[in-house]
Design an enzyme around this catalytic site. Sequence first.
Site, PDB file in Angstrom:
ATOM      1  N   HIS A   1       0.816  -1.220   0.000  1.00  0.00           N
ATOM      2  CA  HIS A   1       0.000   0.000   0.000  1.00  0.00           C
ATOM      3  C   HIS A   1       0.848   1.267   0.000  1.00  0.00           C
ATOM      4  O   HIS A   1       0.334   2.362  -0.104  1.00  0.00           O
ATOM      5  CB  HIS A   1      -0.930   0.020   1.216  1.00  0.00           C
ATOM      6  CG  HIS A   1      -0.214   0.191   2.524  1.00  0.00           C
ATOM      7  ND1 HIS A   1       0.330  -0.865   3.198  1.00  0.00           N
ATOM      8  CD2 HIS A   1       0.066   1.305   3.261  1.00  0.00           C
ATOM      9  CE1 HIS A   1       0.904  -0.409   4.308  1.00  0.00           C
ATOM     10  NE2 HIS A   1       0.765   0.895   4.370  1.00  0.00           N
TER      11      HIS A   1
HETATM   12  C1  UD1 Z   1      -1.934   5.022   5.964  1.00  0.00           C
HETATM   13  C2  UD1 Z   1      -0.683   5.455   6.743  1.00  0.00           C
HETATM   14  C3  UD1 Z   1       0.334   4.315   6.735  1.00  0.00           C
HETATM   15  C4  UD1 Z   1      -0.277   3.029   7.276  1.00  0.00           C
HETATM   16  C5  UD1 Z   1      -1.521   2.722   6.431  1.00  0.00           C
HETATM   17  C6  UD1 Z   1      -2.208   1.454   6.879  1.00  0.00           C
HETATM   18  C7  UD1 Z   1      -0.191   7.856   6.635  1.00  0.00           C
HETATM   19  C8  UD1 Z   1       0.759   8.876   6.126  1.00  0.00           C
HETATM   20  N1  UD1 Z   1      -0.024   6.608   6.145  1.00  0.00           N
HETATM   21  O1  UD1 Z   1      -1.564   4.822   4.629  1.00  0.00           O
HETATM   22  O2  UD1 Z   1       1.414   4.669   7.571  1.00  0.00           O
HETATM   23  O3  UD1 Z   1       0.649   1.984   7.166  1.00  0.00           O
HETATM   24  O4  UD1 Z   1      -2.436   3.821   6.535  1.00  0.00           O
HETATM   25  O5  UD1 Z   1      -3.125   1.024   5.905  1.00  0.00           O
HETATM   26  O6  UD1 Z   1      -1.036   8.191   7.442  1.00  0.00           O
HETATM   27  N2  UD1 Z   1      -8.769   4.656   1.205  1.00  0.00           N
HETATM   28  C9  UD1 Z   1      -9.991   4.076   0.947  1.00  0.00           C
HETATM   29  N3  UD1 Z   1     -10.631   3.443   1.980  1.00  0.00           N
HETATM   30  C10 UD1 Z   1     -10.105   3.389   3.237  1.00  0.00           C
HETATM   31  C11 UD1 Z   1      -8.846   3.949   3.473  1.00  0.00           C
HETATM   32  C12 UD1 Z   1      -8.178   4.576   2.458  1.00  0.00           C
HETATM   33  O7  UD1 Z   1     -10.495   4.106  -0.162  1.00  0.00           O
HETATM   34  O8  UD1 Z   1     -10.743   2.821   4.131  1.00  0.00           O
HETATM   35  C13 UD1 Z   1      -8.076   5.387   0.151  1.00  0.00           C
HETATM   36  C14 UD1 Z   1      -7.919   6.867   0.542  1.00  0.00           C
HETATM   37  O9  UD1 Z   1      -9.031   7.620   0.205  1.00  0.00           O
HETATM   38  C15 UD1 Z   1      -6.669   7.259  -0.209  1.00  0.00           C
HETATM   39  C16 UD1 Z   1      -5.853   5.961  -0.236  1.00  0.00           C
HETATM   40  O10 UD1 Z   1      -6.762   4.889   0.020  1.00  0.00           O
HETATM   41  O11 UD1 Z   1      -6.987   7.630  -1.531  1.00  0.00           O
HETATM   42  C17 UD1 Z   1      -4.731   5.982   0.775  1.00  0.00           C
HETATM   43  O12 UD1 Z   1      -5.249   6.150   2.095  1.00  0.00           O
HETATM   44  P1  UD1 Z   1      -4.425   7.006   3.195  1.00  0.00           P
HETATM   45  O13 UD1 Z   1      -5.185   6.985   4.454  1.00  0.00           O
HETATM   46  O14 UD1 Z   1      -4.076   8.311   2.590  1.00  0.00           O
HETATM   47  O15 UD1 Z   1      -3.064   6.268   3.376  1.00  0.00           O
HETATM   48  P2  UD1 Z   1      -2.665   4.745   3.473  1.00  0.00           P
HETATM   49  O16 UD1 Z   1      -1.963   4.371   2.229  1.00  0.00           O
HETATM   50  O17 UD1 Z   1      -3.786   3.862   3.912  1.00  0.00           O
END
Ligand code: UD1
Length: 344
Positions: free
Chosen positions: A203
Amino acid sequence: MPSVVTFIGTRPQYIKAVPVSLSLETNGITEWLVDSGQHYDYEMSKIFHDQLGLKNPDQILSISGKTHSRMTGEMLIAFEEILSDQRPDACLIYGDTNTSLAGALAAAKLDIPVAHIEGGIRTRIWNPEEVNRRAIDSISRWIFCPTHEAHDHLKSENRADVSHYTGDVMFDTLLLAKKMKPERSVIESLGLEAGRYVVLTTHRPENLGTVDKLKAVIALAREEARGDRVVFPAHPRVKSFLQDLSSDLDGVTVTPPIGYLEMVELAGNARHIVTDSGGLQKEGYFHRVPVTVANTDTPWPVLRAAGWLRLGSDDGFQPRREVGDFGDGTAARQIADILLADLS
Ligand code: UD1
């Protein structure tokens, strides 16, 4: 009675909070639990309350899916208001996410002492998590370290006075989870044979910048599988790339994100794990399953030196030995004891 406000909001934080919330309650520390909403899909958030019995949040926000600065900024404003209303004796945060950074900063600016659980980790990857963990540690009043290495980092940064080695709360959670069973066996439902498949997760933005980067990570897992199946529970971030993958996915079963208990079963029975998740890397060791890290460094060098994980660029594994670093399943209790003693 001492009181804390805890900020969580991402998948690993729900998992880490389970034993800590229980220990705070045992010690009579009142906890106001706030969910930032950073992760919002059921499989990324609520499922951990349902499966692991984590108490329901006292407040739920919905700050997610934005640029890092916007997300952190909106959280900072919202968290300041919550902390000003609650006036807790301490603020508790976990790990290195944007939710953690915003919580720590908001508290520090109100002169509320910050307790950082899973502190002291340092990697040579200058990504958002590395920025967050260094910033958080520099303003924390208590830093609870999951490994001796993490503790050593803080000693060398002159933070020994606020650092405590406790072992890893994720190990505590795993011990609790081992007494539970998923509703349905994921191995059975996917038609897998124990010891005959590889688990893949990714991820990190470093691996998802372009479809070619994702392809390289999948290729690493297929190579490791040597003809066995690769099971790939895909983080929501991966979804947009899936239509650009075709023969890259031969022998790969892609699933939606799975629950914690399902992951314990899936990872625990795998022959190998390929991942860029810091949490799953060490869980591999908890299950004694070797791990290939799909990244240029690991938060857990002790596991690399002890032959349980290798970086994708390493030729192979070091000779294998046991590691005592992650504690004995009492990390959460130790943290709650230290907080109770200092706040009473
Ligand atoms: C975040 C953390 C990372 C952790 C990870 C666990 C930061 C900087 N990073 O990364 O350290 O290891 O979580 O998973 O805080 N999204 C969805 N549904 C969800 C969650 C996320 O669609 O339930 C999408 C978001 O809208 C975004 C992308 O996935 O477009 C990334 O999500 P984000 O929370 O920004 O960071 P992670 O990659 O999950």
